[in-house]
Design a protein around this motif. Sequence first.
Motif, PDB file in Angstrom:
ATOM      1  N   ALA A  45       0.829  -1.208   0.000  1.00  0.00           N
ATOM      2  CA  ALA A  45       0.000   0.000   0.000  1.00  0.00           C
ATOM      3  C   ALA A  45       0.862   1.256   0.000  1.00  0.00           C
ATOM      4  CB  ALA A  45      -0.937  -0.006   1.200  1.00  0.00           C
ATOM      5  N   ALA A  46       1.922   1.268   0.815  1.00  0.00           N
ATOM      6  CA  ALA A  46       2.811   2.430   0.859  1.00  0.00           C
ATOM      7  C   ALA A  46       3.502   2.647  -0.479  1.00  0.00           C
ATOM      8  CB  ALA A  46       3.840   2.252   1.967  1.00  0.00           C
ATOM      9  N   MET A  47       3.953   1.562  -1.112  1.00  0.00           N
ATOM     10  CA  MET A  47       4.607   1.679  -2.420  1.00  0.00           C
ATOM     11  C   MET A  47       3.621   2.193  -3.472  1.00  0.00           C
ATOM     12  SD  MET A  47       7.318  -1.465  -2.757  1.00  0.00           S
ATOM     13  CE  MET A  47       6.138  -2.779  -2.481  1.00  0.00           C
ATOM     14  N   ARG A  48       2.392   1.753  -3.378  1.00  0.00           N
ATOM     15  CA  ARG A  48       1.395   2.176  -4.358  1.00  0.00           C
ATOM     16  C   ARG A  48       1.109   3.675  -4.241  1.00  0.00           C
ATOM     17  NH1 ARG A  48      -4.757  -0.086  -4.885  1.00  0.00           N
ATOM     18  NH2 ARG A  48      -5.267   1.029  -6.817  1.00  0.00           N
ATOM     19  N   VAL A  49       0.976   4.147  -3.011  1.00  0.00           N
ATOM     20  CA  VAL A  49       0.738   5.577  -2.817  1.00  0.00           C
ATOM     21  C   VAL A  49       1.957   6.381  -3.245  1.00  0.00           C
ATOM     22  CG1 VAL A  49       0.343   7.366  -1.075  1.00  0.00           C
ATOM     23  CG2 VAL A  49      -0.996   5.260  -1.006  1.00  0.00           C
ATOM     24  N   ALA A  50       3.142   5.900  -2.928  1.00  0.00           N
ATOM     25  CA  ALA A  50       4.367   6.604  -3.328  1.00  0.00           C
ATOM     26  C   ALA A  50       4.479   6.681  -4.848  1.00  0.00           C
ATOM     27  CB  ALA A  50       5.586   5.909  -2.740  1.00  0.00           C
ATOM     28  N   ASP A  51       4.160   5.603  -5.533  1.00  0.00           N
ATOM     29  CA  ASP A  51       4.180   5.602  -7.001  1.00  0.00           C
ATOM     30  C   ASP A  51       3.228   6.651  -7.558  1.00  0.00           C
ATOM     31  OD1 ASP A  51       6.027   3.585  -7.166  1.00  0.00           O
ATOM     32  OD2 ASP A  51       4.573   2.008  -7.582  1.00  0.00           O
ATOM     33  N   TRP A  52       2.028   6.679  -7.007  1.00  0.00           N
ATOM     34  CA  TRP A  52       0.999   7.615  -7.482  1.00  0.00           C
ATOM     35  C   TRP A  52       1.421   9.068  -7.266  1.00  0.00           C
ATOM     36  CZ3 TRP A  52      -2.285   9.814  -3.355  1.00  0.00           C
ATOM     37  CH2 TRP A  52      -3.075  10.861  -3.838  1.00  0.00           C
ATOM     38  N   VAL A  53       1.923   9.376  -6.067  1.00  0.00           N
ATOM     39  CA  VAL A  53       2.324  10.761  -5.770  1.00  0.00           C
ATOM     40  C   VAL A  53       3.441  11.205  -6.710  1.00  0.00           C
ATOM     41  CG1 VAL A  53       3.299  12.317  -4.040  1.00  0.00           C
ATOM     42  CG2 VAL A  53       1.608  10.611  -3.358  1.00  0.00           C
ATOM     43  N   ALA A  54       4.456  10.336  -6.881  1.00  0.00           N
ATOM     44  CA  ALA A  54       5.590  10.700  -7.734  1.00  0.00           C
ATOM     45  C   ALA A  54       5.171  10.847  -9.192  1.00  0.00           C
ATOM     46  CB  ALA A  54       6.690   9.652  -7.607  1.00  0.00           C
ATOM     47  N   ALA A  55       4.322   9.941  -9.675  1.00  0.00           N
ATOM     48  CA  ALA A  55       3.923   9.970 -11.086  1.00  0.00           C
ATOM     49  C   ALA A  55       2.999  11.137 -11.403  1.00  0.00           C
ATOM     50  CB  ALA A  55       3.247   8.649 -11.458  1.00  0.00           C
ATOM     51  N   SER A  56       2.150  11.505 -10.441  1.00  0.00           N
ATOM     52  CA  SER A  56       1.145  12.542 -10.692  1.00  0.00           C
ATOM     53  C   SER A  56       1.583  13.935 -10.260  1.00  0.00           C
ATOM     54  CB  SER A  56      -0.152  12.194  -9.957  1.00  0.00           C
ATOM     55  OG  SER A  56       0.044  12.231  -8.543  1.00  0.00           O
ATOM     56  N   GLY A  57       2.628  14.021  -9.431  1.00  0.00           N
ATOM     57  CA  GLY A  57       3.014  15.315  -8.878  1.00  0.00           C
ATOM     58  C   GLY A  57       1.991  15.838  -7.897  1.00  0.00           C
ATOM     59  N   ASP A  58       1.273  14.921  -7.243  1.00  0.00           N
ATOM     60  CA  ASP A  58       0.202  15.332  -6.323  1.00  0.00           C
ATOM     61  C   ASP A  58       0.716  16.165  -5.161  1.00  0.00           C
ATOM     62  OD1 ASP A  58      -2.780  14.738  -5.499  1.00  0.00           O
ATOM     63  OD2 ASP A  58      -1.580  14.373  -3.688  1.00  0.00           O
ATOM     64  N   ASN A  59       2.002  16.062  -4.850  1.00  0.00           N
ATOM     65  CA  ASN A  59       2.566  16.820  -3.736  1.00  0.00           C
ATOM     66  C   ASN A  59       2.798  18.293  -4.055  1.00  0.00           C
ATOM     67  OD1 ASN A  59       4.620  15.679  -5.501  1.00  0.00           O
ATOM     68  ND2 ASN A  59       6.112  16.647  -4.149  1.00  0.00           N
ATOM     69  N   GLY A  60       2.546  18.709  -5.281  1.00  0.00           N
ATOM     70  CA  GLY A  60       2.645  20.126  -5.614  1.00  0.00           C
ATOM     71  C   GLY A  60       3.991  20.750  -5.332  1.00  0.00           C
TER      72      GLY A  60
END
Length: 229
Positions: A45-60
């Motif tokens: 789950a942690a890896m999945r969220v990390a992948d999503w944040v990095a790929a999408s730039g969700d962290n702004g």
Amino acid sequence: MIEAFLALAGLVLTAPADDRPGAPLRTPPRQATSDTEAAPGPSEAAMRVADWVAASGDNGARPYIIIDKLNASLFLFDAKGKALGEVPVLIGVAAGDDATPGVGSKDLAEIGPAEKTTPAGRFLAKYGLAAGKQKVLWVDYATSVALHPIPPGAASKKERRRQRMLSPTSEDNRITFGCINVPSAFYSKSVQPLFRRRGGYVYVLPDTKPLEEVFPRLRVQALNGGGGR
């Protein structure tokens, strides 16, 4: 991003590092301090969220933290998605992913055991004042959930908070009123310098709800074939 997590687990990477989010990263293992023990490594789950944040730039373009409640672990990333370290954490006594309405305005003595949850979700965390004019990193000010070191005093010693953090399992890491306690050295040397000026995002993984319910955009990641794992 999976390569970054493997680096945190102490594996050697052969790919060159660069500054692109989600690119192979030559990152150090979790910082060793007197307050930390060997971590089990990131969950799926942690890896999945990390992948999503990095790929999408969700962290702004801000630094960010992923809290895995089930494993009582914290993963720290800089604004470019570079993994900087992993440490154990202490979290709320009660399992659950929602804060009780109005809990943020209650005195600690008024909060019941079932209300001592660390809510799941995506939070823009910023520094601000807490009781005693102490500065803390507010994860969710409305519900009085902050990220800070183990507080000094008799209560923490009685609850054996440091021993709980040092234990090899996550089973005894539920002890707080909802706040997230981290090792003091990691907090002062790694979290504060990154979050002090503009704050950053904290992604708290659920322990009772489905991951996609808390982070709906993960469904898009799944439809697109994942984040490179």
